[in-house]
Design a protein around this motif. Sequence first.
Motif, PDB file in Angstrom:
ATOM      1  N   TYR A  90       0.831  -1.209   0.000  1.00 21.96           N
ATOM      2  CA  TYR A  90       0.000   0.000   0.000  1.00 21.96           C
ATOM      3  C   TYR A  90       0.867   1.262   0.000  1.00 21.96           C
ATOM      4  O   TYR A  90       0.608   2.210  -0.734  1.00 21.96           O
ATOM      5  CB  TYR A  90      -0.927  -0.028   1.217  1.00 21.96           C
ATOM      6  CG  TYR A  90      -1.911   1.098   1.274  1.00 21.96           C
ATOM      7  CD1 TYR A  90      -2.961   1.184   0.374  1.00 21.96           C
ATOM      8  CD2 TYR A  90      -1.779   2.100   2.233  1.00 21.96           C
ATOM      9  CE1 TYR A  90      -3.862   2.230   0.421  1.00 21.96           C
ATOM     10  CE2 TYR A  90      -2.678   3.149   2.287  1.00 21.96           C
ATOM     11  CZ  TYR A  90      -3.717   3.209   1.382  1.00 21.96           C
ATOM     12  OH  TYR A  90      -4.592   4.246   1.435  1.00 21.96           O
ATOM     13  N   ILE A  96       5.125  11.470 -11.873  1.00 21.08           N
ATOM     14  CA  ILE A  96       4.407  11.897 -13.075  1.00 21.08           C
ATOM     15  C   ILE A  96       4.682  10.867 -14.163  1.00 21.08           C
ATOM     16  O   ILE A  96       5.833  10.641 -14.534  1.00 21.08           O
ATOM     17  CB  ILE A  96       4.876  13.291 -13.521  1.00 21.08           C
ATOM     18  CG1 ILE A  96       4.600  14.308 -12.427  1.00 21.08           C
ATOM     19  CG2 ILE A  96       4.223  13.682 -14.838  1.00 21.08           C
ATOM     20  CD1 ILE A  96       5.219  15.664 -12.691  1.00 21.08           C
ATOM     21  N   SER A  97       3.642  10.278 -14.657  1.00 21.57           N
ATOM     22  CA  SER A  97       3.828   9.311 -15.733  1.00 21.57           C
ATOM     23  C   SER A  97       3.773  10.046 -17.065  1.00 21.57           C
ATOM     24  O   SER A  97       2.852  10.801 -17.340  1.00 21.57           O
ATOM     25  CB  SER A  97       2.752   8.236 -15.673  1.00 21.57           C
ATOM     26  OG  SER A  97       1.490   8.811 -15.837  1.00 21.57           O
ATOM     27  N   THR A 125       3.987   1.539  -1.098  1.00 21.59           N
ATOM     28  CA  THR A 125       4.660   1.686  -2.393  1.00 21.59           C
ATOM     29  C   THR A 125       3.695   2.172  -3.464  1.00 21.59           C
ATOM     30  O   THR A 125       4.075   2.959  -4.336  1.00 21.59           O
ATOM     31  CB  THR A 125       5.313   0.372  -2.836  1.00 21.59           C
ATOM     32  OG1 THR A 125       4.338  -0.661  -2.836  1.00 21.59           O
ATOM     33  CG2 THR A 125       6.469   0.018  -1.947  1.00 21.59           C
ATOM     34  N   GLN A 126       2.447   1.734  -3.415  1.00 23.34           N
ATOM     35  CA  GLN A 126       1.468   2.216  -4.386  1.00 23.34           C
ATOM     36  C   GLN A 126       1.203   3.706  -4.203  1.00 23.34           C
ATOM     37  O   GLN A 126       1.058   4.444  -5.177  1.00 23.34           O
ATOM     38  CB  GLN A 126       0.158   1.433  -4.255  1.00 23.34           C
ATOM     39  CG  GLN A 126       0.260  -0.011  -4.677  1.00 23.34           C
ATOM     40  CD  GLN A 126       0.592  -0.153  -6.136  1.00 23.34           C
ATOM     41  OE1 GLN A 126       0.036   0.526  -6.975  1.00 23.34           O
ATOM     42  NE2 GLN A 126       1.526  -1.030  -6.443  1.00 23.34           N
ATOM     43  N   LEU A 127       1.131   4.165  -2.974  1.00 20.80           N
ATOM     44  CA  LEU A 127       0.931   5.586  -2.719  1.00 20.80           C
ATOM     45  C   LEU A 127       2.126   6.404  -3.179  1.00 20.80           C
ATOM     46  O   LEU A 127       1.969   7.510  -3.700  1.00 20.80           O
ATOM     47  CB  LEU A 127       0.673   5.821  -1.232  1.00 20.80           C
ATOM     48  CG  LEU A 127      -0.705   5.421  -0.720  1.00 20.80           C
ATOM     49  CD1 LEU A 127      -0.774   5.620   0.783  1.00 20.80           C
ATOM     50  CD2 LEU A 127      -1.787   6.228  -1.408  1.00 20.80           C
ATOM     51  N   LYS A 128       3.324   5.870  -3.002  1.00 25.21           N
ATOM     52  CA  LYS A 128       4.519   6.584  -3.454  1.00 25.21           C
ATOM     53  C   LYS A 128       4.556   6.655  -4.978  1.00 25.21           C
ATOM     54  O   LYS A 128       5.013   7.635  -5.553  1.00 25.21           O
ATOM     55  CB  LYS A 128       5.770   5.911  -2.924  1.00 25.21           C
ATOM     56  CG  LYS A 128       5.901   6.015  -1.444  1.00 25.21           C
ATOM     57  CD  LYS A 128       7.254   6.558  -1.098  1.00 25.21           C
ATOM     58  CE  LYS A 128       7.362   6.689   0.400  1.00 25.21           C
ATOM     59  NZ  LYS A 128       7.631   8.023   0.813  1.00 25.21           N
ATOM     60  N   MET A 129       4.100   5.607  -5.637  1.00 26.00           N
ATOM     61  CA  MET A 129       4.096   5.595  -7.105  1.00 26.00           C
ATOM     62  C   MET A 129       3.101   6.598  -7.673  1.00 26.00           C
ATOM     63  O   MET A 129       3.285   7.080  -8.782  1.00 26.00           O
ATOM     64  CB  MET A 129       3.774   4.200  -7.632  1.00 26.00           C
ATOM     65  CG  MET A 129       4.865   3.220  -7.370  1.00 26.00           C
ATOM     66  SD  MET A 129       6.347   3.656  -8.247  1.00 26.00           S
ATOM     67  CE  MET A 129       6.826   2.096  -8.862  1.00 26.00           C
ATOM     68  N   LEU A 130       2.070   6.912  -6.945  1.00 21.25           N
ATOM     69  CA  LEU A 130       1.091   7.885  -7.420  1.00 21.25           C
ATOM     70  C   LEU A 130       1.681   9.289  -7.503  1.00 21.25           C
ATOM     71  O   LEU A 130       1.201  10.125  -8.266  1.00 21.25           O
ATOM     72  CB  LEU A 130      -0.132   7.908  -6.502  1.00 21.25           C
ATOM     73  CG  LEU A 130      -1.106   6.758  -6.642  1.00 21.25           C
ATOM     74  CD1 LEU A 130      -2.188   6.862  -5.585  1.00 21.25           C
ATOM     75  CD2 LEU A 130      -1.715   6.732  -8.017  1.00 21.25           C
ATOM     76  N   ASN A 131       2.728   9.553  -6.741  1.00 24.74           N
ATOM     77  CA  ASN A 131       3.350  10.873  -6.757  1.00 24.74           C
ATOM     78  C   ASN A 131       4.210  11.107  -7.985  1.00 24.74           C
ATOM     79  O   ASN A 131       4.508  12.245  -8.315  1.00 24.74           O
ATOM     80  CB  ASN A 131       4.205  11.058  -5.499  1.00 24.74           C
ATOM     81  CG  ASN A 131       3.346  11.144  -4.268  1.00 24.74           C
ATOM     82  OD1 ASN A 131       2.188  11.532  -4.329  1.00 24.74           O
ATOM     83  ND2 ASN A 131       3.912  10.767  -3.135  1.00 24.74           N
TER      84      ASN A 131
END
Length: 66
Positions: free
Chosen positions: A22, A32-33, A24-30
């Motif tokens: 959870y 910019i893709s 790591t998923q929140l960190k990945m949302l930050n």
Amino acid sequence: MPQLDTSPWPMVILSMIVTLFYITQLKMLNFISHTNPLFKSIKTKEYKTAWKPKWPKTYSPSLMSQ
């Protein structure tokens, strides 16, 4: 000497794994893709100059007349 109770360990390990996932998923949302470059429209910039851009002719020394 008392025995160590190991019955809650699977639940602790499972909750730790879920929590790490959870986080790591929140960190990945930050992050910019970036979009796929294949879908970007390619536009060339037009510069207003008095001359037309063109490549100069270059000749190989072996092809020049002797």
